[in-house]
Design an enzyme around this catalytic site. Structure first.
Site, PDB file in Angstrom:
ATOM      1  CB  THR A   1      -1.699   4.054  -4.270  1.00  0.00           C
ATOM      2  OG1 THR A   1      -2.098   5.278  -3.680  1.00  0.00           O
ATOM      3  CG2 THR A   1      -1.361   4.295  -5.740  1.00  0.00           C
TER       4      THR A   1
ATOM      5  CE  LYS B   1      -5.158  -0.387  -1.502  1.00  0.00           C
ATOM      6  NZ  LYS B   1      -4.763   0.292  -0.293  1.00  0.00           N
TER       7      LYS B   1
ATOM      8  CG  ASP C   1      -1.684   1.169   1.478  1.00  0.00           C
ATOM      9  OD1 ASP C   1      -2.276   1.605   0.487  1.00  0.00           O
ATOM     10  OD2 ASP C   1      -1.750   1.686   2.606  1.00  0.00           O
ATOM     11  CE  LYS C   2       0.638   7.309  -2.951  1.00  0.00           C
ATOM     12  NZ  LYS C   2       0.969   8.514  -2.157  1.00  0.00           N
ATOM     13  CB  THR C   3      -0.905   6.573   1.929  1.00  0.00           C
ATOM     14  OG1 THR C   3      -1.238   6.999   0.611  1.00  0.00           O
ATOM     15  CG2 THR C   3      -0.890   7.755   2.865  1.00  0.00           C
TER      16      THR C   3
END
Length: 719
Positions: A558, A586, A410-412
Site C-alpha cells: 500500500t 510494487k 493492493d489495500k485501498t
C-alpha cells in the site's frame, strides 16, 4: 478466430452478430489451411484438426450464405443421419447370418444378399459421409485425426464385406457390425456436439438480455427507437422493471438496479444522478433517464463477450497437451491396427478375422473424447466465471491459479472499502480557518478519481463549501497533486513526498492506527493535514483466511503509511505488509517474492490491484488480477479481471481455477485411460477366450466421450 461483435441489438429481423459469434464459443477455433475447405453433403463438418471441438467453424462464416445453417443445423444433421441409418440397420442386422447364429433363429428371404449390400452401401455412404469428408479435410492439412481413423475403419469393413458378398474373398461379411458401428459413431458425435453447444449457451443468454428497443427522449416527446440507432449523449427513459438498453449515466431519477447477470453481484445497487448503468441490467422500482455513454460494440457487455470468446479460443497449455496426445493416439491406433492385421494373417487366421480385429482396434482407439475433453471444460469454466463476475483474459494464467504460493493485495478498494471518510482536519497556519483550508484542498482534489480525493470532496460538499477556482493543475504520480489557488501554490501530498523532500511531519499527524493522512503545503510551507479513515471490507478476513488455509501466503502492498498498514495487517492476520510504496515499487515487491523459494521451488506470485496504477506489477506477477474496474473491462495488463472488488471473489477464483484444472486432468484420464485396456482386447490378446467386437469397441469409444462431457458439466456445481 475472433468474431467481432457487430450490433448490440437483438432485433427480430436478423440475429445479431454476437448471437452468431457465440454459437462458436466453447470450440478451440483454429484457423488453418482447412478454413477454405467447402464441404458437400451439408454437414459443415471439418475435422481438419486434431481437436474435435473444431467442428468446422470456417464453414460457419456469417453471411456466407449460411445464415442460420450453423451449429444447430449441424447437430440436427447428425441426429437425422443417425435415425435414418438406425432404421436401415434393422434389416441389415436381422438378415445377418452371423447375428442369426448368435441369437439362434433363421430368416431366409429371396435376394437377401444383394438387398443387404444395397442397404449397407446406403448406410456407409450416407452415415459415413461426415467421416469421409472429414478425413479428406484432415489429410489435406496433413493432420490425420479422428475422422481419418473412423473413415479408414468403416471403409476397410465395407470393402471387405462387399468383397465377401460378391465371392471375391472367402469368409463372413460383417455388414451388421458396420451398420451398428456407423450408428454408434453418429450418436456419439451428436451427443458430444450437443454438450459443447450447451456449454456456450450461457453467454448467448446474456446477449439475449439486451433489449432491441429503447424509449428515446427528445424534449417533451418520447419515441421508441431501435437500440442500434442511438448515439452517444442521447437521453433514454427506462421504466420500472425494464432492462437498461445501453451503457449510460443517470441524469434524472433514483432506482435500485439489478446487475447480477453481468457482475455476479446479487444485491441490487442504488443508482442516482451521475451513476453509471450497464446495458442488460434490470431496473427496479423507479424510472430513470439515462444519457448514452457507449454505443453497441463498446458496451460493457460486448467487451465481456469478446473477452470470453477470446479466452475460450485461446489455447491453454492443457489443450495443447490434449492435441498432442490425440495426434499420437491417432498414429498409434493406425499402426497397431495394421500390425494386428498382419499379425493375425501371419498366424494363419482367415482374412475376415484379421480385418475385423484391425477395424476394432482403429475404432476403439479413436481419440474422440480427447478432442472434447479440454474445450468443454474451457467453455463451461469461462462462461460460469463471466456470470460470476470473473473475466478470464488468459486461459493459462487461470489454470495456473492452482500453483499460487503468494498473493499480494493492493489495500485501498480491495481489502478495504475504498470509501474514505474525513476523521480530522488540522490547520497549522495561524490566520486561516478550517473552511477556507478545506475548500482549497477540495478544489485541488476535485479533478481526481482517487478514493482519498473523493473523500475530501464529499466532506466539502457536506459542509456546503464554495470551492475556489484553480489553475496550473498537476498530478505528482503516486505522491499527490499541486495547483495554484488564489495566487498561492498549494500541494496536497502523501507522507512519502514529505520524506523524499526532507519536510518534517507534524507530530500529532497520526492519531489512530487506521487513519490515512494527506499533508497540505502552501508555498512549500506545512499548512496542515487531513486525516481520513477507510473501512476494512466485511469479507476481507474470510478471504484471507481461506487463502491461508489453502497454503497461500497473503501480503499487502500500500502507498499508505506504516501505521495504517500495520493496523489493517493485524486485523486481517496477514503474512506480511509493505507500506508507503509507490505503484512502480510494487513491481520490485513482486520480483523479490518471485525470487524467494517457496514450498515447491520458486514462489508463484499473484498480484491483485486496480488495473490502472498497478499495471506494471500486474504484468510482472505470474497471475495478475485486476479488481474494482467495474464497467471498465479494459484492464489491459491483467490476466483475470474481477468486476466486483470483493476479496472473496479472489479466493473463489483460486479455488475454481484448481477445480477447473482437476476436471481437465480427470477428462484426459477418462479420454485415454480406457484405451490401455481396450486396445489389447480389440487386437485379440485374449483370443479365443474373449474378443471385443467392433460394435462394442464403438460403444466404449462413444461412452468415454459421453463420460468426459458429463464430467465437464459437473464443473457447474463448483461454480
Amino acid at each position: 478466430m475472433h468474431h467481432h461483435v457487430a450490433h448490440q441489438t437483438a432485433s427480430t429481423d436478423e440475429p445479431p452478430a454476437e448471437q452468431q459469434a457465440l454459437q462458436h464459443i466453447g470450440h478451440d477455433g483454429h484457423s488453418g489451411p482447412d478454413d477454405n475447405l467447402k464441404h458437400q453433403g451439408g454437414t459443415g463438418m471439418d475435422h481438419g484438426h486434431m481437436n474435435h471441438a473444431d467442428m468446422d467453424h470456417s464453414q460457419m462464416k456469417h453471411g456466407a450464405g449460411h445464415g442460420d445453417h450453423d451449429h444447430g443445423a449441424m447437430i440436427a444433421d447428425f441426429l437425422r443421419r443417425f435415425w435414418i441409418c438406425l432404421i436401415l440397420s434393422v434389416p441389415v442386422v436381422a438378415f445377418s447370418m452371423m447375428f442369426q447364429e448368435l441369437v439362434g433363429y433363421q430368416l431366409e428371404v429371396p435376394y437377401r444378399e444383394p438387398l443387404v449390400v444395397v442397404l449397407a452401401s446406403v448406410i456407409y455412404i450416407y452415415g459415413g459421409w461426415p467421416f469421409l469428408t472429414g478425413m479428406i479435410g484432415e489429410l489435406r492439412t496433413r493432420q490425420p485425426g479422428m475422422m481419418t481413423l473412423v473413415a479408414v475403419a468403416i471403409t476397410a469393413a465395407y470393402a471387405y464385406s462387399v468383397s465377401v458378398s460378391f465371392g471375391w474373398l472367402r469368409g463372413m461379411d460383417f455388414f451388421w457390425e458396420l451398420a451398428s458401428l456407423i450408428d454408434i459413431m453418429l450418436l456419439g458425435h451428436y451427443l458430444e456436439m450437443k454438450s459443447v453447444a450447451g456449454a456456450s449457451r450461457s453467454l448467448e443468454l446474456i446477449i439475449q438480455m439486451l433489449p432491441a428497443d429503447a424509449h428515446k427522449v427528445s424534449g417533451e416527446k418520447i419515441t421508441d427507437v431501435k437500440v442500434d440507432t442511438l448515439n452517444i449523449d442521447d437521453i433514454v427513459l427506462i421504466r420500472p422493471g425494464e432492462r437498461v438498453p445501453t451503457d449510460g449515466e443517470v441524469v434524472e431519477g433514483d432506482s435500485a438496479i439489478n446487475e447480477s447477470m453481468l457482475t455476479g453481484e446479487s444485491v441490487p445497487i442504488q443508482k442516482g444522478p451521475r451513476d453509471s448503468v450497464i446495458a442488460g441490467a434490470v431496473n427496479g422500482e423507479g424510472a430513470l433517464r439515462v444519457r448514452v455513454t457507449h454505443k453497441g460494440e463498446d458496451s460493457y457487455l460486448n467487451k465481456v463477450v469478446r473477452m470470453v470468446e477470446e479466452a475460450q479460443n485461446g489455447k491453454s497449455q492443457t489443450q495443447t497437451l490434449a492435441d498432442r496426445a490425440a495426434g499420437w493416439l491417432t498414429l498409434v491406433s493406425l499402426s497397431v491396427g495394421l500390425l494386428t492385421l498382419f499379425a493375425w494373417l501371419i498366424a494363419g487366421k482367415e482374412v475376415s478375422f484379421a480385418v475385423e480385429r484391425m477395424v476394432t482396434v482403429m475404432v476403439t482407439a479413436c481419440p474422440h473424447a480427447l478432442g472434447v475433453a479440454i474445450p468443454l471444460v474451457v467453455a463451461i469454466s469461462t462462461a460460469i466465471s463471466a456470470q460470476k463476475g470473473l473475466l478470464i483474459r488468459n486461459r493459462t494464467a487461470f489454470e495456473e491459479a492452482r500453483k499460487i504460493t503468494a498473493m499480494v493485495f493492493d489495500k485501498t478498494g480491495t481489502l478495504t472499502e475504498g470509501e474514505f471518510g474525513v476523521n480530522r482536519i488540522r490547520v497549522l497556519v495561524p490566520d486561516m480557518d478550517e473552511a477556507t483550508f478545506l475548500s482549497a484542498v477540495a478544489a485541488l482534489e476535485q479533478p481526481s478519481q482517487h478514493p482519498i480525493a473523493q473523500g475530501i470532496v464529499r466532506e466539502a460538499k457536506k459542509r456546503d463549501l464554495d470551492l475556489p477556482a484553480i489553475s496550473d493543475f498537476q498530478s505528482i504520480t503516486g505522491k499527490g497533486v499541486s495547483a495554484t489557488v488564489s495566487g498561492r501554490r498549494v500541494l496536497v501530498v502523501s507522507p512519502g513526498y514529505l520524506k523524499e523532500n526532507g519536510i518534517e511531519q507534524p507530530e500529532d499527524a497520526f492519531g489512530s492506527g487506521a487513519e490515512t493522512v494527506v499533508f497540505v503545503l502552501f508555498d512549500d510551507q506545512m499548512a496542515g493535514y487531513v486525516a481520513l479513515a477507510d473501512k476494512i471490507r466485511e469479507d476481507s478476513k474470510e478471504a484471507v483466511q481461506r487463502l491461508q488455509q489453502s497454503g497461500i501466503k497473503v501480503y499487502m502492498a500500500t502507498g499508505d503509511n506504516q501505521k495504517v498498514a500495520d493496523a489493517v495487517a493485524k486485523e486481517l492476520g496477514l503474512d506480511g505488509v509493505f507500506a508507503e510504496v509507490l505503484p512502480d515499487q510494487k513491481v520490485t515487491i513482486v520480483k523479490d517474492l518471485q525470487a524467494q523459494s517457496g514450498p515447491t521451488g520458486r514462489q508463484f506470485v499473484a498480484m491483485t490491484g486496480d488495473g490502472v496504477n498497478d499495471a506494471p506489477a500486474l504484468a510482472q506477477a505470474n497471475v495478475g488480477i485486476a479488481v474494482g474496474s467495474g464497467t471498465d473491462v479494459a484492464a489491459e495488463t491483467a490476466d483475470i479481471i474481477l468486476v466486483n472488488s470483493r476479496p472473496t471473489d479472489i479466493t473463489n477464483l483460486v479455488e475454481f481455477g484448481r477445480a477447473t484444472y482437476q476436471k481437465m486432468i480427470q477428462n484426459l484420464f477418462w479420454a485415454t485411460g480406457y484405451n490401455i485396456v481396450a486396445i489389447p482386447l480389440a487386437a485379440g490378446v485374449l483370443y479365443p477366450n474373449f474378443v471385443l467386437s467392433p460394435a462394442i469397441g464403438a460403444v466404449l469409444m462413444s461412452a468415454s466421450t459421453v463420460i468426459v462431457a458429463l464430467n465437464a458439466q459437473l464443473l457447474k456445481r463448483k461454480g
